[in-house]
Design an enzyme around this catalytic site. Structure first.
Site, PDB file in Angstrom:
ATOM      1  N   LEU A   1       9.198   5.456 -10.958  1.00 30.96           N
ATOM      2  CA  LEU A   1       9.373   6.718 -10.243  1.00 30.96           C
ATOM      3  C   LEU A   1       8.633   7.829 -10.996  1.00 30.96           C
ATOM      4  O   LEU A   1       8.709   7.897 -12.224  1.00 30.96           O
ATOM      5  CB  LEU A   1      10.873   7.019 -10.219  1.00 30.96           C
ATOM      6  CG  LEU A   1      11.451   7.834  -9.080  1.00 30.96           C
ATOM      7  CD1 LEU A   1      11.099   7.243  -7.723  1.00 30.96           C
ATOM      8  CD2 LEU A   1      12.975   7.907  -9.241  1.00 30.96           C
TER       9      LEU A   1
ATOM     10  N   ASN B   1       0.406   7.552  -2.775  1.00 32.36           N
ATOM     11  CA  ASN B   1       0.792   6.164  -3.050  1.00 32.36           C
ATOM     12  C   ASN B   1       0.430   5.309  -1.853  1.00 32.36           C
ATOM     13  O   ASN B   1       0.322   5.809  -0.723  1.00 32.36           O
ATOM     14  CB  ASN B   1       2.309   6.088  -3.286  1.00 32.36           C
ATOM     15  CG  ASN B   1       2.782   4.672  -3.577  1.00 32.36           C
ATOM     16  OD1 ASN B   1       2.136   3.940  -4.342  1.00 32.36           O
ATOM     17  ND2 ASN B   1       3.894   4.274  -2.973  1.00 32.36           N
TER      18      ASN B   1
ATOM     19  N   HIS C   1       1.823   1.792   0.088  1.00 28.67           N
ATOM     20  CA  HIS C   1       2.938   0.842   0.176  1.00 28.67           C
ATOM     21  C   HIS C   1       2.528  -0.268   1.141  1.00 28.67           C
ATOM     22  O   HIS C   1       1.987   0.021   2.219  1.00 28.67           O
ATOM     23  CB  HIS C   1       4.194   1.554   0.674  1.00 28.67           C
ATOM     24  CG  HIS C   1       5.402   0.679   0.609  1.00 28.67           C
ATOM     25  ND1 HIS C   1       6.081   0.425  -0.565  1.00 28.67           N
ATOM     26  CD2 HIS C   1       6.040  -0.036   1.572  1.00 28.67           C
ATOM     27  CE1 HIS C   1       7.084  -0.398  -0.321  1.00 28.67           C
ATOM     28  NE2 HIS C   1       7.086  -0.692   0.968  1.00 28.67           N
TER      29      HIS C   1
ATOM     30  N   GLU D   1      -5.550  -2.530   2.838  1.00 30.30           N
ATOM     31  CA  GLU D   1      -5.534  -1.561   1.721  1.00 30.30           C
ATOM     32  C   GLU D   1      -6.959  -1.280   1.261  1.00 30.30           C
ATOM     33  O   GLU D   1      -7.346  -0.118   1.084  1.00 30.30           O
ATOM     34  CB  GLU D   1      -4.699  -2.106   0.562  1.00 30.30           C
ATOM     35  CG  GLU D   1      -3.239  -2.279   0.937  1.00 30.30           C
ATOM     36  CD  GLU D   1      -2.359  -2.704  -0.229  1.00 30.30           C
ATOM     37  OE1 GLU D   1      -1.215  -2.269  -0.263  1.00 30.30           O
ATOM     38  OE2 GLU D   1      -2.816  -3.479  -1.095  1.00 30.30           O
TER      39      GLU D   1
END
Ligand code: GAR
Length: 193
Positions: A87, A102, A104, A174
């Site tokens: 985190l 980020n 995911h 990605e």
């Protein structure tokens, strides 16, 4: 020139892809890669591409502010998380408002949160019987996987898929999208300064 710093915990195929993409760009470069795992392959990958790459520990991230200092010293414009599992602390978030992103490996808000990373995400998608998965690129806040979504792309989950086949389909998404979206966010980040 804009400076990108990458935080990554593992293999680093996304980090490598992003470094290579921006090595062909005039206006932005990856100039720093930091990892919280001393043996992470990402450190090797970055160093072999001529990018400074360093390990940091928990204290340097959460207590002494050394990671934040490193990011500042490099005049980081955008912090990119690429398979980074810790985190991000509040002082780093505050120092880079709207400038931490980020990726995911699923379609948030499903299959996110603490402990949901990499193959665990793909297992959960398969167990839930989903017929599609994908990627989510989002801004980072102080909670796991819950910042504003910037971009999503979808792929099918095919009959007979296992974690490996689904992971490789998601990884392809990605590689296709993350560098480009980073470039777009960088332009936006420039406008906010
Ligand atoms: C990527 O699939 C990324 O989306 C995922 O970890 C993988 C890292 O692969 N991130 C998360 O699960 C974050 N919750 P890589 O090290 O080969 O780039």
């Amino acid at each position: 020139m804009k400076h990108i710093s990458i935080l990554a915990s593992g293999n680093g195929t996304n980090a490598e892809n992003i470094i290579r993409y921006f090595s062909n760009e005039k206006n932005a470069k990856v100039t720093l890669v930091l990892s919280n795992k001393p043996q992470a392959k990402v450190l090797e990958r970055a160093a072999s591409l001529g990018v400074d790459a360093f390990f940091f520990d928990r204290a340097q991230f959460y207590e002494t502010g050394e990671v934040l200092m490193m990011l500042r010293r490099r005049e980081t414009d955008l912090v990119v998380l690429a398979g980074f599992l810790w985190l991000v602390p509040g002082d780093v978030i505050e120092a880079f408002p709207g400038r931490i992103v980020n990726i995911h490996p699923a379609l948030l808000p499903r299959f996110g949160g603490k402990g949901m990373y990499g193959d665990r995400v793909h297992s959960a998608v398969l167990e839930a019987g989903c017929t599609e998965s994908g990627i989510t690129i989002h801004f980072v806040n102080e909670h796991y996987d819950s910042g504003d979504i910037i971009f999503q792309a979808r792929c099918p989950v095919l009959p007979g898929d296992d974690v490996d086949t689904l992971a490789s389909r998601v990884h392809a998404l990605e590689y296709e999208h993350y560098p480009r979206v980073i470039g777009e966010v960088l332009i936006g980040a420039g406008n906010r300064q």
